[in-house]
Enzyme design. Structure first.
Site, PDB file in Angstrom:
ATOM      1  N   GLY A 267      58.858  43.425  41.419  1.00  0.00           N
ATOM      2  CA  GLY A 267      59.040  44.210  40.145  1.00  0.00           C
ATOM      3  C   GLY A 267      58.060  44.328  39.303  1.00  0.00           C
ATOM      4  O   GLY A 267      56.999  43.430  39.460  1.00  0.00           O
TER       5      GLY A 267
ATOM      6  N   GLY B  76      56.470  42.823  36.757  1.00  0.00           N
ATOM      7  CA  GLY B  76      56.655  41.547  35.792  1.00  0.00           C
ATOM      8  C   GLY B  76      55.988  41.760  34.723  1.00  0.00           C
ATOM      9  O   GLY B  76      56.146  40.852  33.568  1.00  0.00           O
ATOM     10  N   ARG B  77      55.045  42.434  34.614  1.00  0.00           N
ATOM     11  CA  ARG B  77      54.031  42.430  33.273  1.00  0.00           C
ATOM     12  C   ARG B  77      53.633  43.891  33.069  1.00  0.00           C
ATOM     13  O   ARG B  77      52.629  43.899  32.157  1.00  0.00           O
ATOM     14  CB  ARG B  77      52.964  41.666  33.422  1.00  0.00           C
ATOM     15  CG  ARG B  77      51.968  41.775  34.614  1.00  0.00           C
ATOM     16  CD  ARG B  77      50.771  40.868  34.253  1.00  0.00           C
ATOM     17  NE  ARG B  77      49.884  40.678  35.377  1.00  0.00           N
ATOM     18  CZ  ARG B  77      48.761  40.146  35.694  1.00  0.00           C
ATOM     19  NH1 ARG B  77      48.428  39.563  34.350  1.00  0.00           N
ATOM     20  NH2 ARG B  77      48.164  39.922  36.711  1.00  0.00           N
TER      21      ARG B  77
ATOM     22  N   LYS C 286      49.691  47.399  31.045  1.00  0.00           N
ATOM     23  CA  LYS C 286      49.844  45.951  31.958  1.00  0.00           C
ATOM     24  C   LYS C 286      49.334  44.988  31.104  1.00  0.00           C
ATOM     25  O   LYS C 286      48.392  45.089  30.308  1.00  0.00           O
ATOM     26  CB  LYS C 286      48.883  46.245  32.954  1.00  0.00           C
ATOM     27  CG  LYS C 286      48.686  45.025  34.057  1.00  0.00           C
ATOM     28  CD  LYS C 286      47.738  45.288  35.195  1.00  0.00           C
ATOM     29  CE  LYS C 286      47.718  44.206  36.190  1.00  0.00           C
ATOM     30  NZ  LYS C 286      46.978  44.367  37.365  1.00  0.00           N
TER      31      LYS C 286
ATOM     32  N   ARG D 268      47.071  51.979  32.042  1.00  0.00           N
ATOM     33  CA  ARG D 268      46.939  52.513  33.169  1.00  0.00           C
ATOM     34  C   ARG D 268      47.742  53.952  33.410  1.00  0.00           C
ATOM     35  O   ARG D 268      48.701  53.986  32.838  1.00  0.00           O
ATOM     36  CB  ARG D 268      47.602  51.706  34.412  1.00  0.00           C
ATOM     37  CG  ARG D 268      47.157  50.238  34.553  1.00  0.00           C
ATOM     38  CD  ARG D 268      47.525  49.633  35.941  1.00  0.00           C
ATOM     39  NE  ARG D 268      48.810  49.338  36.130  1.00  0.00           N
ATOM     40  CZ  ARG D 268      49.110  48.564  37.269  1.00  0.00           C
ATOM     41  NH1 ARG D 268      48.293  47.954  37.908  1.00  0.00           N
ATOM     42  NH2 ARG D 268      50.326  48.411  37.375  1.00  0.00           N
TER      43      ARG D 268
ATOM     44  N   ARG E  54      55.372  52.375  44.674  1.00  0.00           N
ATOM     45  CA  ARG E  54      54.618  51.679  45.603  1.00  0.00           C
ATOM     46  C   ARG E  54      55.599  51.539  47.194  1.00  0.00           C
ATOM     47  O   ARG E  54      56.847  51.787  46.866  1.00  0.00           O
ATOM     48  CB  ARG E  54      54.514  49.988  45.268  1.00  0.00           C
ATOM     49  CG  ARG E  54      54.004  49.914  43.958  1.00  0.00           C
ATOM     50  CD  ARG E  54      54.659  48.834  43.110  1.00  0.00           C
ATOM     51  NE  ARG E  54      53.803  49.023  41.662  1.00  0.00           N
ATOM     52  CZ  ARG E  54      52.807  48.157  41.516  1.00  0.00           C
ATOM     53  NH1 ARG E  54      52.104  47.399  42.052  1.00  0.00           N
ATOM     54  NH2 ARG E  54      52.226  48.476  40.267  1.00  0.00           N
TER      55      ARG E  54
ATOM     56  N   ASP F  66      53.651  45.483  47.948  1.00  0.00           N
ATOM     57  CA  ASP F  66      53.839  45.820  46.676  1.00  0.00           C
ATOM     58  C   ASP F  66      52.778  46.273  45.971  1.00  0.00           C
ATOM     59  O   ASP F  66      52.663  46.685  44.906  1.00  0.00           O
ATOM     60  CB  ASP F  66      54.548  44.430  45.856  1.00  0.00           C
ATOM     61  CG  ASP F  66      53.522  43.462  46.023  1.00  0.00           C
ATOM     62  OD1 ASP F  66      53.445  43.044  46.976  1.00  0.00           O
ATOM     63  OD2 ASP F  66      53.259  42.674  44.844  1.00  0.00           O
ATOM     64  N   ASN F  67      51.438  45.964  46.301  1.00  0.00           N
ATOM     65  CA  ASN F  67      50.440  46.719  45.758  1.00  0.00           C
ATOM     66  C   ASN F  67      49.800  48.104  46.659  1.00  0.00           C
ATOM     67  O   ASN F  67      48.492  48.382  46.653  1.00  0.00           O
ATOM     68  CB  ASN F  67      49.180  45.740  45.864  1.00  0.00           C
ATOM     69  CG  ASN F  67      49.481  44.591  44.905  1.00  0.00           C
ATOM     70  OD1 ASN F  67      50.493  44.549  43.859  1.00  0.00           O
ATOM     71  ND2 ASN F  67      48.940  43.167  45.036  1.00  0.00           N
TER      72      ASN F  67
ATOM     73  N   ASP G 207      46.531  48.091  41.439  1.00  0.00           N
ATOM     74  CA  ASP G 207      46.661  46.811  41.171  1.00  0.00           C
ATOM     75  C   ASP G 207      45.376  46.024  41.493  1.00  0.00           C
ATOM     76  O   ASP G 207      45.087  45.159  42.479  1.00  0.00           O
ATOM     77  CB  ASP G 207      47.803  45.922  41.978  1.00  0.00           C
ATOM     78  CG  ASP G 207      49.028  46.185  41.115  1.00  0.00           C
ATOM     79  OD1 ASP G 207      49.045  46.993  40.111  1.00  0.00           O
ATOM     80  OD2 ASP G 207      49.893  45.445  41.531  1.00  0.00           O
TER      81      ASP G 207
HETATM   82  P1  AMP Z   1      50.303  40.752  42.071  1.00  0.00           P
HETATM   83  O1  AMP Z   1      49.934  39.815  42.936  1.00  0.00           O
HETATM   84  O2  AMP Z   1      49.254  40.562  40.785  1.00  0.00           O
HETATM   85  O3  AMP Z   1      50.476  41.993  42.546  1.00  0.00           O
HETATM   86  O4  AMP Z   1      51.893  40.355  41.422  1.00  0.00           O
HETATM   87  C1  AMP Z   1      52.736  40.073  42.223  1.00  0.00           C
HETATM   88  C2  AMP Z   1      53.961  39.828  41.463  1.00  0.00           C
HETATM   89  O5  AMP Z   1      53.845  39.083  40.324  1.00  0.00           O
HETATM   90  C3  AMP Z   1      54.479  41.260  40.741  1.00  0.00           C
HETATM   91  O6  AMP Z   1      55.689  41.491  40.617  1.00  0.00           O
HETATM   92  C4  AMP Z   1      53.891  41.199  39.270  1.00  0.00           C
HETATM   93  O7  AMP Z   1      54.339  42.200  38.287  1.00  0.00           O
HETATM   94  C5  AMP Z   1      53.949  39.785  38.871  1.00  0.00           C
HETATM   95  N1  AMP Z   1      53.182  39.170  38.125  1.00  0.00           N
HETATM   96  C6  AMP Z   1      51.924  38.781  37.957  1.00  0.00           C
HETATM   97  N2  AMP Z   1      51.219  38.238  37.208  1.00  0.00           N
HETATM   98  C7  AMP Z   1      52.560  38.067  36.124  1.00  0.00           C
HETATM   99  C8  AMP Z   1      52.653  37.634  34.752  1.00  0.00           C
HETATM  100  N3  AMP Z   1      51.633  37.105  34.126  1.00  0.00           N
HETATM  101  N4  AMP Z   1      53.866  37.781  34.050  1.00  0.00           N
HETATM  102  C9  AMP Z   1      54.656  38.354  34.818  1.00  0.00           C
HETATM  103  N5  AMP Z   1      54.791  38.686  35.989  1.00  0.00           N
HETATM  104  C10 AMP Z   1      53.810  38.818  36.659  1.00  0.00           C
HETATM  105 MG    MG Z   2      51.151  43.806  41.923  1.00  0.00          MG
END
Ligand code: AMP
Ligand code: MG
Length: 533
Positions: free
Chosen positions: A115, A117-118, A138, A208, A215, A285-286, A295
């Protein structure tokens, strides 16, 4: 404010040209709980959540093209209210902020619910031309999907996403866009090298922009949970909103849609391979359902040509996301999407057909890349061989990909010489050791051009249209980051300005086309990046 009784942010009016209809939140099932308490969210595609305010939002860069498309004029962009909204401290009328729910395969393994997350979507609507845009912050603070993390983003990774997504657009490769980059005034603590030495860094938020941020992982999550009703609703919604040109119904509509996702993914990856972009984290997810590059994390740009290079230190072991593997990883990811969609099909044949469409489309685009990069009208089997041979010497000779192909356009076939690509070599010894191989390749290339019998200028134009002079090289982005960290944000705009016209020579700005300097060879951020962002 409809997001929930305990949710409040001040509202400020900003002039713009969007008509917010917030279609996703109006049409798809919501999480009944509001706010950022971490949780598993079942049976819902989105959760209402507001950005968490920041200390001192300050706009440090914006995209003029994106601002124009959305109808924000210069005065509005530069107003304090704009920084308040795009730093997450206030809302414009009409917004319905939410975080969306998706899962994904990370490094080949099912990871369950991930989901936003940020990322927090502020709202979605259409511009004056009817184009749909979703505005998403973001780094705007915690959401139900933040798991153990803080929901924030650091300045360095935000600069990288801002610059690279706009550069990608100007290179003609499908991508999410960036409207604004806002420094938050808050510190964010990150362990950049994963070595226990966490440090405070400046925080930032990118806004963004894309027609959709859906996704592959959005479909994988209801599939994994056996929630076929939700899966079908999401598919029907996505087709109706984001693929309105597709007609028909039932399985044949789903098949046409999947085939289009496959085609779009092939177009995106072929674009990456043409310009030397390595995404670095091609987890499902990306992967955007619209075939947009999405992403921007530990991505990198190929300096010396090397199909085995990955910028992502987390990927250093298996190098799953290495440059040369991207086409096959995209195929694997589409396979995961096909699996997620399988409950909607009586038979796997249409899904297999879509995957085959990916393979054949990518193969055709690869041929087109080979032809265009070499300046040929079309590429036959022998030309594929010619390119493979070139790749071999470029890799062995440690040659800069961007400079080589750009310089090759200036080759004089009557007096062929490596002089036109002299600045592309990282190691003079390797160049000298491979002189005979380069010579032989040039001869074969010249023979091929002469057999084609086309005017030299046509070849040159073809090559200059696909081989960029300027890409956001890792070290260039790092220099901008270093300056911004010292408080000088002007270089962000200067680099963006150059990247707006990547295929033009831009006299006086040659320094932005220079190969990676020696100091950047092993510097963090220039050749290796961690996921810490
Ligand atoms: P990513 O590998 O950056 O695509 O992130 C994978 C997952 O981790 C996604 O669900 C992001 O929303 C979550 N995520 C990455 N960085 C953070 C953060 N600083 N705070 C909360 N969720 C994060
Ligand atoms: Mg991501």
């Amino acid at each position: 404010m409809s997001a929930g009784p305990d949710m409040r942010l001040p509202e400020v009016a900003l002039e713009h040209a969007l008509r917010f209809d917030n279609r996703l939140v109006r049409r798809l099932p919501a999480d009944p709980e509001t706010g950022p308490r971490r949780r598993q969210v079942e049976g819902a595609v989105w959760s209402p959540v507001l950005p968490t305010p920041v200390a001192a939002p300050r706009l440090i860069a914006h995209s003029a093209e994106m601002a124009a498309a959305l109808g924000f004029d210069e005065a509005t962009i530069l107003s304090p209210a704009f920084a308040e909204v795009f730093g997450g401290n206030a809302l414009m009328p009409g917004l319905m902020p939410y975080a969306s729910n998706y899962g994904g395969h990370q490094f080949g393994h099912w990871a369950g619910q991930l989901g936003d997350g940020r990322a927090i979507t502020l709202g979605e609507g259409t511009d004056a031309s009817g184009q749909r845009w979703e505005l998403q912050l973001k780094g705007a603070g915690p959401t139900p999907y933040s798991r153990t993390a803080d929901g924030r983003a650091v300045l360095r990774s935000s600069i990288r996403e801002f610059l690279c997504s706009e550069a990608m657009h100007h290179l003609g490769i499908p991508t999410t866009r960036a409207l604004s980059l806002v420094a938050t005034g808050d510190a964010v603590v990150r362990d950049m090298f994963y070595d226990g030495r966490a440090a405070a860094e400046p925080g930032a938020i990118v806004c963004r922009v894309a027609p959709s941020f859906i996704r592959f992982g959005h479909f994988e999550l209801p599939y994994a949970r056996g929630d076929v009703a939700l899966l079908r609703r999401l598919v029907d919604f996505t087709i109706a909103r984001d693929f309105p040109h597709l007609s028909g119904e039932g399985e044949s509509l789903y098949a046409d849609w999947f085939a289009e996702v496959c085609t779009r993914t092939a177009v995106m990856v072929a674009g990456w391979m043409r310009v030397g972009f390595v995404h670095g984290v091609m987890n499902t997810d990306n992967m955007s359902i619209l075939g947009l590059t999405i992403d921007y994390g530990p991505y990198g740009w190929v300096d010396d040509f090397d199909p085995d290079w990955t910028p992502n230190t987390t990927d250093a072991q298996g190098r799953r996301y290495r440059f040369g593997w991207q086409p096959r990883i995209a195929h694997w990811n589409l396979g995961r999407l096909a699996q997620a969609l399988s409950p909607l099909f009586a038979d796997v044949a249409p899904l297999q057909a879509g995957l085959d469409t990916y393979a054949s489309t990518y193969a055709a685009l690869d041929r087109r890349n080979i032809a265009a990069k070499l300046g040929l009208a079309e590429a036959g089997d022998a030309d594929v061989g010619l390119m493979q041979r070139l790749h071999g010497v470029l890799q062995a000779g440690e040659v800069d990909m961007t400079l080589f192909f750009r310089g090759l356009a200036d080759l004089d076939t009557r007096a062929p010489s490596l002089d036109v690509v002299a600045d592309a070599f990282y190691d003079a010894d390797k160049r000298d050791a491979l002189a005979a191989e380069f010579e032989a390749w040039l001869q074969a290339y010249v023979a091929r051009i002469e057999a084609g019998g086309e005017p030299a200028e046509l070849r040159r134009q073809r090559m200059r249209a696909v081989n960029p002079r300027y890409v956001p090289r890792n070290y260039l982005a790092q220099q901008v980051i270093d300056a911004a960290t010292r408080g000088d944000v002007a270089p962000i705009g200067e680099l963006l300005e150059v990247l707006r016209r990547p295929y033009d020579d831009q006299p006086g700005l040659e320094r932005f086309a220079a190969r990676r300097p020696e100091w950047a060879r092993t510097k963090a951020g220039c050749s290796m990046l961690s996921c810490s962002s």
